[in-house]
Design a protein around this motif. Structure first.
Motif, mmCIF file in Angstrom:
data_model
loop_
_atom_site.group_PDB
_atom_site.id
_atom_site.type_symbol
_atom_site.label_atom_id
_atom_site.label_comp_id
_atom_site.label_asym_id
_atom_site.label_seq_id
_atom_site.Cartn_x
_atom_site.Cartn_y
_atom_site.Cartn_z
ATOM 1 N N ASN A 7 0.841 -1.189 0.072
ATOM 2 C CA ASN A 7 0.037 -0.077 -0.027
ATOM 3 C C ASN A 7 0.914 1.110 0.037
ATOM 4 O O ASN A 7 0.422 2.181 0.382
ATOM 5 C CB ASN A 7 -0.861 -0.162 1.279
ATOM 6 C CG ASN A 7 -0.333 0.125 2.762
ATOM 7 O OD1 ASN A 7 1.029 -0.251 2.490
ATOM 8 N ND2 ASN A 7 -0.881 0.793 3.498
ATOM 9 N N GLN A 31 -3.726 -6.529 5.586
ATOM 10 C CA GLN A 31 -4.726 -6.163 4.791
ATOM 11 C C GLN A 31 -6.094 -6.606 5.508
ATOM 12 O O GLN A 31 -6.316 -7.504 5.567
ATOM 13 C CB GLN A 31 -4.387 -6.492 3.438
ATOM 14 C CG GLN A 31 -5.619 -5.773 2.387
ATOM 15 C CD GLN A 31 -5.347 -5.971 0.866
ATOM 16 O OE1 GLN A 31 -4.280 -5.816 0.584
ATOM 17 N NE2 GLN A 31 -6.474 -6.112 0.069
ATOM 18 N N ASP A 32 -6.822 -5.529 5.665
ATOM 19 C CA ASP A 32 -8.108 -5.463 6.299
ATOM 20 C C ASP A 32 -8.215 -6.510 7.609
ATOM 21 O O ASP A 32 -9.136 -6.924 8.075
ATOM 22 C CB ASP A 32 -9.100 -6.684 5.323
ATOM 23 C CG ASP A 32 -9.335 -6.025 3.940
ATOM 24 O OD1 ASP A 32 -9.665 -4.566 4.046
ATOM 25 O OD2 ASP A 32 -9.513 -6.631 2.974
ATOM 26 N N LYS A 44 -9.638 -9.663 9.894
ATOM 27 C CA LYS A 44 -10.644 -10.382 8.990
ATOM 28 C C LYS A 44 -9.837 -10.915 7.716
ATOM 29 O O LYS A 44 -10.004 -12.095 7.359
ATOM 30 C CB LYS A 44 -11.736 -9.416 8.458
ATOM 31 C CG LYS A 44 -12.659 -8.984 9.441
ATOM 32 C CD LYS A 44 -13.755 -8.013 8.762
ATOM 33 C CE LYS A 44 -14.590 -7.439 9.985
ATOM 34 N NZ LYS A 44 -15.540 -6.510 9.359
ATOM 35 N N GLY A 45 -8.870 -9.850 7.216
ATOM 36 C CA GLY A 45 -8.122 -10.332 5.982
ATOM 37 C C GLY A 45 -7.055 -11.087 6.427
ATOM 38 O O GLY A 45 -6.748 -12.043 5.515
ATOM 39 N N GLU A 82 -8.731 -14.677 6.167
ATOM 40 C CA GLU A 82 -8.779 -14.935 4.827
ATOM 41 C C GLU A 82 -8.008 -15.528 4.080
ATOM 42 O O GLU A 82 -7.679 -16.354 3.291
ATOM 43 C CB GLU A 82 -9.558 -13.729 4.249
ATOM 44 C CG GLU A 82 -9.903 -13.973 2.505
ATOM 45 C CD GLU A 82 -10.481 -12.448 1.928
ATOM 46 O OE1 GLU A 82 -10.285 -12.586 0.681
ATOM 47 O OE2 GLU A 82 -10.711 -11.621 2.666
ATOM 48 N N SER A 123 -15.936 -5.850 14.546
ATOM 49 C CA SER A 123 -14.734 -6.689 14.800
ATOM 50 C C SER A 123 -13.775 -5.580 15.650
ATOM 51 O O SER A 123 -14.458 -5.130 16.712
ATOM 52 C CB SER A 123 -13.913 -6.679 13.532
ATOM 53 O OG SER A 123 -12.615 -7.400 13.828
ATOM 54 N N GLU A 146 -12.824 4.711 11.942
ATOM 55 C CA GLU A 146 -12.952 3.349 11.995
ATOM 56 C C GLU A 146 -13.621 3.182 13.470
ATOM 57 O O GLU A 146 -14.515 2.094 13.695
ATOM 58 C CB GLU A 146 -12.096 2.149 11.597
ATOM 59 C CG GLU A 146 -10.907 2.058 12.360
ATOM 60 C CD GLU A 146 -9.698 3.014 11.668
ATOM 61 O OE1 GLU A 146 -8.705 2.795 12.064
ATOM 62 O OE2 GLU A 146 -10.110 4.029 11.358
#
Length: 525
Positions: free
Chosen positions: A72, A155-156, A159-160, A163, A287, A350
């Motif tokens: 990023n 990333q994310d 959760k990411g 994944e 989350s 967030e």
């Protein structure tokens, strides 16, 4: 329903960061049949890891060392980033400082020394890392300044991360079984492995495993154990993450396997948490966003209208995991975080956007106190007086130190303490006055993340140590939040995920290597 094999090389118990890291390491180290089980249903995959911000603390050589790992940062953006090296000494010093010098030296050394290699291993295998601009950098004079020794996230977030782990497991042929809880274990004849009794979808089965890696988390979702080990009132703490970390595997390991309990059993990672959240379970959608960690930019007051922590005692990375306990110790286990117009715009969206948390806003302190009173504040007058006295102390310090520069990316020394006026409870850094409307407050409580007490392991192999022999139990390993001896009272932010990766990697490799050695010895016979 997934078919559960009756025999495997390595059985991993737990689907968080440590469990997946251990399974991947075992597979890549030569184990043919690796099975990862979790008692949670598939939709709750990931344990507590899912609810994290995905931050990993690692020793590194600065920006150039990290850029190859992240996805990023553009070349143009990199020119505006200030990210200093974070050496192994820095990491070690932070670990010892925030954990009161109690961290097991061998465990701490392994965590620190292997942190960079573990991150690179994860990246190579498909974990997507990024620089954590939103959480760990402030823009100061046109430069993006990283602070607190913590720069990487996934990333994310969690959760990411889960994944990515699930995709990695699939690519590497690691079998995963959900709704499969470990009930009991016993050694097979001649210590050739373990017989695991599991409940798979409500059906009792047995699995013969040559080696077992325990990665089932702590007891933070068990009110009885929280009250028993953390102390009175902890049964009322809000659960930040998974409801499935209930400590049953910890108790089984101690009572059935003879594991050695060690570490800070009365300690835990707990944070300022949205008081309106579900008290018993984390929210899979929100989350980590229920965390409320913007207190260094403002103040925290209890329902009696009084401050109870030095919000600026240290950078957020070194205080957020212990300030939840401080809130637990307040009347009604509640507090109000407060900011004025100077810093409210700097709060992370967030965590603090109106869609995520209830805003209490007002144009004056008196009006803010009146509105907070409808949310549980007991003493409006004390609330206003506390902030006014704080403001007086801030201005006195500024008058005495006109060259002091407020900088949220460093410990700037802008405080409430001067020769003219000192507060009984200082704000040691980032002390700006709170007198510019509009004002913002949010109501918080304690959210428990994970517990610090755990089991003794061999630092090199993560082998589970027997309390009577003092030696590793053959073919039995332990990683993640089940490990004791690393964290005491507090922890350096991001070091929990790093610990899971470091010791998960070591456990997987050690288990697979031990199986190879056993096979070679049999072949010679």
């Amino acid at each position: 329903m997934t078919t559960i094999p009756s025999q495997v090389d390595i059985l991993v118990v737990g689907s968080g960061n440590a469990g997946f890291a251990a399974a991947l390491s075992a597979k890549q180290s030569g184990a043919e049949n690796v099975l990862l089980i979790d008692k949670c249903p598939k939709e709750w995959a990931g344990g507590n890891t899912y609810f994290t911000a995905g931050a990993y603390r690692t020793a590194h050589g600065g920006l150039d060392d990290l850029l190859p790992l992240v996805n990023n940062v553009s070349a143009e953006q990199a020119k505006k980033i200030d990210l200093a090296p974070y050496t192994e000494k820095d990491f070690k010093d932070d670990l010892q400082r925030v954990c009161m010098g109690r961290t097991d030296k061998a465990l701490g050394h392994a965590l620190v020394a292997d942190s960079n290699a573990a991150i690179r291993w994860l990246s190579k295998n498909g974990i997507r890392f990024q620089l954590s601009f939103n959480r760990q950098a402030y823009e100061v004079d046109g430069r993006l300044k990283f602070w607190g020794g913590l720069s990487l996230k996934t990333q994310d977030g969690g959760k990411g991360l889960i994944e990515d782990y699930r995709s990695i497991a699939k690519r590497n042929g690691i079998q995963v079984a959900w709704s499969t809880g470990l009930q009991d274990m016993e050694p097979q004849s001649e210590q050739k492995g373990w017989l695991a009794r599991v409940s798979a979808g409500g059906v009792d089965q047995t699995i013969k495993a040559k080696a077992v890696i325990l990665a089932a988390g702590g007891f933070e979702a068990n009110p009885r154990m929280r009250s028993q080990f953390l102390g009175s009132g902890w049964d009322l703490a809000m659960v930040r993450g998974t409801p499935y970390n209930t400590g049953d595997i910890l108790e089984m390991a101690i009572n059935r396997l003879g594991a050695q309990p060690v570490g800070n059993w009365s300690g835990c990672h707990s944070v300022a948490w949205d008081a309106n959240a579900d008290p018993n379970v984390g929210d899979r959608l929100a989350s980590n966003e229920y965390t409320k960690s913007g207190y260094p930019l403002g103040l925290m007051l209890n329902v009696e209208g009084r401050r109870f922590v030095d919000e600026g005692i240290d950078l957020r990375n070194y205080t957020y995991a212990k300030f939840g306990r401080a809130i637990m110790q307040q009347p009604e286990q509640l507090a109000f975080q407060v900011w004025d117009a100077r810093t409210s715009s700097m709060l992370r969206s967030e965590e603090y956007r109106e869609e995520r948390v209830e805003h209490i806003t007002a144009d004056t302190l008196e009006e803010l106190a009146a509105k907070c009173a409808t949310k549980g504040l007991k003493d409006q007058g004390a609330f206003v007086r506390t902030i006014q006295e704080y403001n007086e102390a801030v201005y006195a310090h500024r008058q005495e130190n006109p060259s002091a520069t407020w900088d949220p990316a460093i410990r700037d020394g802008v405080s409430t303490q001067s020769s003219a006026k000192q507060l009984a409870l200082a704000k040691s850094n980032w002390a700006l006055p709170l007198d510019k409307g509009p004002f913002l407050a949010v109501k918080v409580t304690c959210g428990i993340t994970f517990t610090f007490g755990g089991l003794k392991i061999d630092p090199e192999t993560a082998g589970l140590v027997h309390r009577m022999t003092g030696r590793p139990i053959p073919n039995m390993y332990c990683v993640g939040e089940m490990v004791g001896g690393l964290f005491y009272s507090n922890y350096p932010g991001g070091s929990g995920l790093t610990s899971g990766a470091v010791f998960g990697r070591r456990a997987g490799k050690a288990a697979a290597t031990a199986l190879k050695s056993t096979s070679m010895n049999k072949a010679r016979l």
